[in-house]
Design an enzyme around this catalytic site. Structure first.
Site, PDB file in Angstrom:
ATOM      1  N   ARG A 180     -20.554  22.613  38.556  1.00 26.67           N
ATOM      2  CA  ARG A 180     -21.178  21.297  38.599  1.00 26.67           C
ATOM      3  C   ARG A 180     -22.430  21.304  37.733  1.00 26.67           C
ATOM      4  O   ARG A 180     -22.989  22.356  37.437  1.00 26.67           O
ATOM      5  CB  ARG A 180     -21.506  20.909  40.034  1.00 26.67           C
ATOM      6  CG  ARG A 180     -20.269  20.804  40.925  1.00 26.67           C
ATOM      7  CD  ARG A 180     -20.663  20.520  42.367  1.00 26.67           C
ATOM      8  NE  ARG A 180     -19.477  20.412  43.227  1.00 26.67           N
ATOM      9  CZ  ARG A 180     -18.910  21.431  43.852  1.00 26.67           C
ATOM     10  NH1 ARG A 180     -19.425  22.639  43.704  1.00 26.67           N
ATOM     11  NH2 ARG A 180     -17.844  21.261  44.604  1.00 26.67           N
ATOM     12  N   LYS A 204     -23.548  23.555  45.362  1.00 29.51           N
ATOM     13  CA  LYS A 204     -24.163  22.277  45.700  1.00 29.51           C
ATOM     14  C   LYS A 204     -24.093  21.983  47.184  1.00 29.51           C
ATOM     15  O   LYS A 204     -25.057  21.490  47.772  1.00 29.51           O
ATOM     16  CB  LYS A 204     -23.469  21.160  44.909  1.00 29.51           C
ATOM     17  CG  LYS A 204     -23.933  19.760  45.252  1.00 29.51           C
ATOM     18  CD  LYS A 204     -23.120  18.718  44.532  1.00 29.51           C
ATOM     19  CE  LYS A 204     -23.501  17.304  44.961  1.00 29.51           C
ATOM     20  NZ  LYS A 204     -22.659  16.284  44.311  1.00 29.51           N
ATOM     21  N   HIS A 272     -19.980  15.369  34.671  1.00 25.34           N
ATOM     22  CA  HIS A 272     -18.981  15.733  35.681  1.00 25.34           C
ATOM     23  C   HIS A 272     -17.567  15.710  35.096  1.00 25.34           C
ATOM     24  O   HIS A 272     -16.669  16.373  35.641  1.00 25.34           O
ATOM     25  CB  HIS A 272     -19.069  14.787  36.871  1.00 25.34           C
ATOM     26  CG  HIS A 272     -18.434  15.336  38.105  1.00 25.34           C
ATOM     27  ND1 HIS A 272     -18.924  16.446  38.780  1.00 25.34           N
ATOM     28  CD2 HIS A 272     -17.332  14.954  38.809  1.00 25.34           C
ATOM     29  CE1 HIS A 272     -18.165  16.709  39.824  1.00 25.34           C
ATOM     30  NE2 HIS A 272     -17.189  15.824  39.866  1.00 25.34           N
ATOM     31  N   ARG A 275     -16.370  19.155  34.287  1.00 28.01           N
ATOM     32  CA  ARG A 275     -15.759  19.884  35.413  1.00 28.01           C
ATOM     33  C   ARG A 275     -14.320  19.421  35.616  1.00 28.01           C
ATOM     34  O   ARG A 275     -13.425  20.246  35.876  1.00 28.01           O
ATOM     35  CB  ARG A 275     -16.581  19.663  36.678  1.00 28.01           C
ATOM     36  CG  ARG A 275     -15.973  20.264  37.945  1.00 28.01           C
ATOM     37  CD  ARG A 275     -16.941  20.147  39.110  1.00 28.01           C
ATOM     38  NE  ARG A 275     -16.311  20.421  40.392  1.00 28.01           N
ATOM     39  CZ  ARG A 275     -16.142  21.639  40.916  1.00 28.01           C
ATOM     40  NH1 ARG A 275     -16.561  22.691  40.240  1.00 28.01           N
ATOM     41  NH2 ARG A 275     -15.578  21.798  42.086  1.00 28.01           N
ATOM     42  N   HIS A 299     -13.189  24.745  46.026  1.00 25.24           N
ATOM     43  CA  HIS A 299     -12.869  23.597  46.867  1.00 25.24           C
ATOM     44  C   HIS A 299     -12.629  24.062  48.299  1.00 25.24           C
ATOM     45  O   HIS A 299     -12.024  25.109  48.527  1.00 25.24           O
ATOM     46  CB  HIS A 299     -11.618  22.881  46.355  1.00 25.24           C
ATOM     47  CG  HIS A 299     -11.870  22.045  45.151  1.00 25.24           C
ATOM     48  ND1 HIS A 299     -10.878  21.689  44.247  1.00 25.24           N
ATOM     49  CD2 HIS A 299     -13.014  21.462  44.674  1.00 25.24           C
ATOM     50  CE1 HIS A 299     -11.397  20.953  43.292  1.00 25.24           C
ATOM     51  NE2 HIS A 299     -12.682  20.803  43.523  1.00 25.24           N
ATOM     52  N   TYR A 308      -5.736  17.511  40.668  1.00 21.30           N
ATOM     53  CA  TYR A 308      -5.764  17.806  39.233  1.00 21.30           C
ATOM     54  C   TYR A 308      -4.387  18.132  38.664  1.00 21.30           C
ATOM     55  O   TYR A 308      -4.258  18.364  37.467  1.00 21.30           O
ATOM     56  CB  TYR A 308      -6.725  18.965  38.959  1.00 21.30           C
ATOM     57  CG  TYR A 308      -8.154  18.635  39.295  1.00 21.30           C
ATOM     58  CD1 TYR A 308      -8.954  17.947  38.398  1.00 21.30           C
ATOM     59  CD2 TYR A 308      -8.708  18.990  40.520  1.00 21.30           C
ATOM     60  CE1 TYR A 308     -10.261  17.630  38.704  1.00 21.30           C
ATOM     61  CE2 TYR A 308     -10.019  18.676  40.836  1.00 21.30           C
ATOM     62  CZ  TYR A 308     -10.792  17.991  39.917  1.00 21.30           C
ATOM     63  OH  TYR A 308     -12.086  17.676  40.229  1.00 21.30           O
TER      64      TYR A 308
END
Length: 349
Positions: A180, A204, A272, A275, A299, A308
């Site tokens: 990130r 994060k 972003h 990413r 994740h 994705y």
């Protein structure tokens, strides 16, 4: 502060609460006397007001809410997004729920909650199928967010617009590590393992120190950048400003680097999206399993990584062109059927 929330989370919650209190001040209602009527006023204002952050200072800028013709990525609408409204309602609901434990505030939370959602999520096992539930009153319908990866051709154009070694190293590290924006900007020299090809960033969400991979190309750009400007002081990030006294590169400065390049290309890519680009490339690599990609992206749920793997219409342009140019197959019948019989049953073909 006794919680473990990050300062940015507290800042975001503070802004939402300030918006709520400004509404109460305008209506001359005390916070402990708020009802669902004040929540209705808040949601109604957010749905009709224009977001001041969506103002365009350039005369040639695309209007808010339109689609960028270069990237096919929609621009943010002129008003407040449904996610912003939902986030504000969650903050206000949590604020009153916290005070209800201490016996303060109104007896009924002014923000309605969904009993169906509470029952659907209570005692739910992660292996169980998702059970749909009704939204609470005043909650907006939030559209599913689809990841936007930069195509290879546009990525080459974007990378070519980088003005210096630092910017090229920054983009190469972003697209190879899938970190990130704020995580990578805190990378220090002691966080880089040159031999293993990985770095350590502060996550994060959990604020834990976690490893991220770096490609050999990204490490080469990073080494060239450090050789050009020198090593940073101990305990400071490797990314620094180029003008004046060297200072750590902030998120807003890194975002401006990308904005300058995208404005020249007529695009609207964000930090972003880098990413998303890295995640899409990893998810579509046949040599990596989805669980391995989940570990790289850090994740919490595999369903997030699975987003994705979806294929968009932009990825099928070449295949669709071949489909439209492919001649239609001609009908044929076995030799044992007479032509007159086929004609009588099926007509002309």
């Amino acid at each position: 502060m006794i919680g473990d929330a990050s300062p940015l989370t507290c800042r975001s919650y503070g802004h939402d609460l300030l918006r709520w209190f400004r509404l109460l001040w305008a209506l001359d209602v005390g916070w402990e006397q708020a009802t669902e009527a004040e929540t209705v006023a808040l949601v109604g204002w957010l749905r009709t007001a224009r977001n001041p952050q969506r103002r365009r200072s350039r005369a040639d800028a695309l209007p808010a809410g339109t689609v960028n013709p270069t990237t096919g990525k929609p621009l943010l609408a002129a008003g407040y997004a449904p996610r912003t409204i939902a986030h504000n309602l969650s903050v206000v609901h949590g604020f009153y729920a916290f005070h209800q434990h201490g016996g303060a505030g109104p007896l009924v939370n002014p923000v309605p909650e969904s009993k169906a959602r509470r029952n659907a999520l209570a005692h739910r096992s992660p292996i169980e199928a998702y059970r749909p539930h009704r939204r609470a009153r005043l909650r907006p319908k939030i559209p599913a967010r689809q990841p936007r990866a930069i195509p290879d051709a546009q990525w080459a154009e974007l990378f070519g617009q980088m003005r210096c070694t630092r910017d090229r190293a920054l983009l190469a590290c972003y697209v190879s590590s899938a970190a990130r924006a704020s995580e990578l900007l805190g990378l220090g020299l002691e966080d880089i393992d040159w031999r293993k090809g990985q770095g350590w960033v502060i996550s994060k969400g959990s604020r834990a120190r976690q490893p991220v991979p770096f490609s050999p190309e990204a490490l080469a750009y990073l080494a060239a950048y450090l050789d050009e400007v020198g090593l940073p002081p101990a305990g400071t990030p490797v990314w620094r400003t180029r003008r004046g006294d060297p200072r750590p590169l902030t998120y807003w400065a890194a975002r401006r680097i990308l904005q300058r390049a995208t404005e020249l290309l007529g695009a609207n890519w964000t930090l972003h999206d880098l990413r998303h680009t890295a995640a899409t490339r990893l998810a579509r690599d046949p040599g990596l399993t989805l669980v391995e990609v989940q570990s790289i992206l850090r994740h919490a749920h595999l369903s997030t990584t699975a987003l994705y793997t979806t294929v968009g219409l932009d990825d099928l342009i070449d295949k669709l062109a071949e489909h439209y140019q492919r001649p239609a197959p001609t009908a044929s019948w076995p030799q044992e059927y007479a032509a007159d019989d086929v004609q009588a049953v099926f007509g002309a073909w």
